[in-house]
Design a protein around this motif. Structure first.
Motif, PDB file in Angstrom:
ATOM      1  N   THR A  45      -9.847   8.120  -7.099  1.00 46.80           N
ATOM      2  CA  THR A  45      -9.122   7.022  -6.737  1.00 46.80           C
ATOM      3  C   THR A  45      -8.388   7.225  -5.560  1.00 46.80           C
ATOM      4  O   THR A  45      -7.936   6.172  -4.792  1.00 46.80           O
ATOM      5  N   ASP A 100      -4.739   9.822 -12.330  1.00 48.67           N
ATOM      6  CA  ASP A 100      -4.232   8.674 -11.582  1.00 48.67           C
ATOM      7  C   ASP A 100      -4.957   7.531 -12.407  1.00 48.67           C
ATOM      8  O   ASP A 100      -5.978   7.084 -12.098  1.00 48.67           O
ATOM      9  N   GLY A 101      -4.035   7.206 -13.486  1.00 50.19           N
ATOM     10  CA  GLY A 101      -4.565   6.083 -14.444  1.00 50.19           C
ATOM     11  C   GLY A 101      -5.935   6.562 -14.996  1.00 50.19           C
ATOM     12  O   GLY A 101      -6.091   7.651 -15.522  1.00 50.19           O
TER      13      GLY A 101
END
Length: 161
Positions: A45, A100-101
């Motif tokens: 990401t 990240d998520g």
């Protein structure tokens, strides 16, 4: 007629090798500061750089084998880190992965080394004196460009190259 010439490059290569050897030993034990192996295979990401001061981002970007939006593969990340080390302008390159998520953020950390080296030499050939001073850099303006300059005095004759 015998001539004697002394040459010295500073900083000494022995010291630089010692620092590099210690850093590479640390990296060999944990080349990827991953935190969690399940992050491999997730979509990248973000890519972030830390510790980079002189090197232009474009120089680093062209060595990357990973990209935002693609799945992260361990082999490609290792190869990227090795390619960056092979540039010869960093003491240490490490990669850290952060969740990240649903994806993963890749943080590349750099420790840049001094690339400007002074050059000094001198000697005597019979009654003639030879002196030289200058410098060389393999990473001019952070772009992997090479440059060198040398002032020479030989038997009263001055030259610059």
């Amino acid at each position: 007629m015998a001539c004697a010439v002394a040459v010295a490059l500073l900083p000494t290569t022995a010291r630089a090798t010692t620092v590099t050897a210690k850093a590479s030993e640390r990296v060999k034990k944990n080349p990827l500061h991953t935190g969690d192996m399940i992050l491999f295979g997730k979509i990248v990401t973000a890519l972030r750089y830390t510790g980079q001061k002189k090197t232009v981002r474009k120089v680093i970007d062209r060595e990357l084998l990973i990209a935002v939006g693609e799945p992260l593969r361990a082999g490609r990340l290792r190869e990227t880190v090795q390619r960056l080390r092979n540039l010869g302008v960093f003491r240490v390159v490490t990669a850290r992965l952060e969740k990240d998520g649903p994806g993963v953020k890749v943080v590349l950390h750099f420790d840049e080394k001094l690339t400007l080296l002074p050059v000094f030499s001198g000697g005597r050939c019979g009654d003639r004196l030879f002196l030289a001073a200058g410098g060389q850099d393999i990473h001019v303006a952070g772009r992997l460009l090479q440059a060198q300059a040398l002032y020479t005095l030989f038997a009263g004759t001055h030259s610059v190259s």
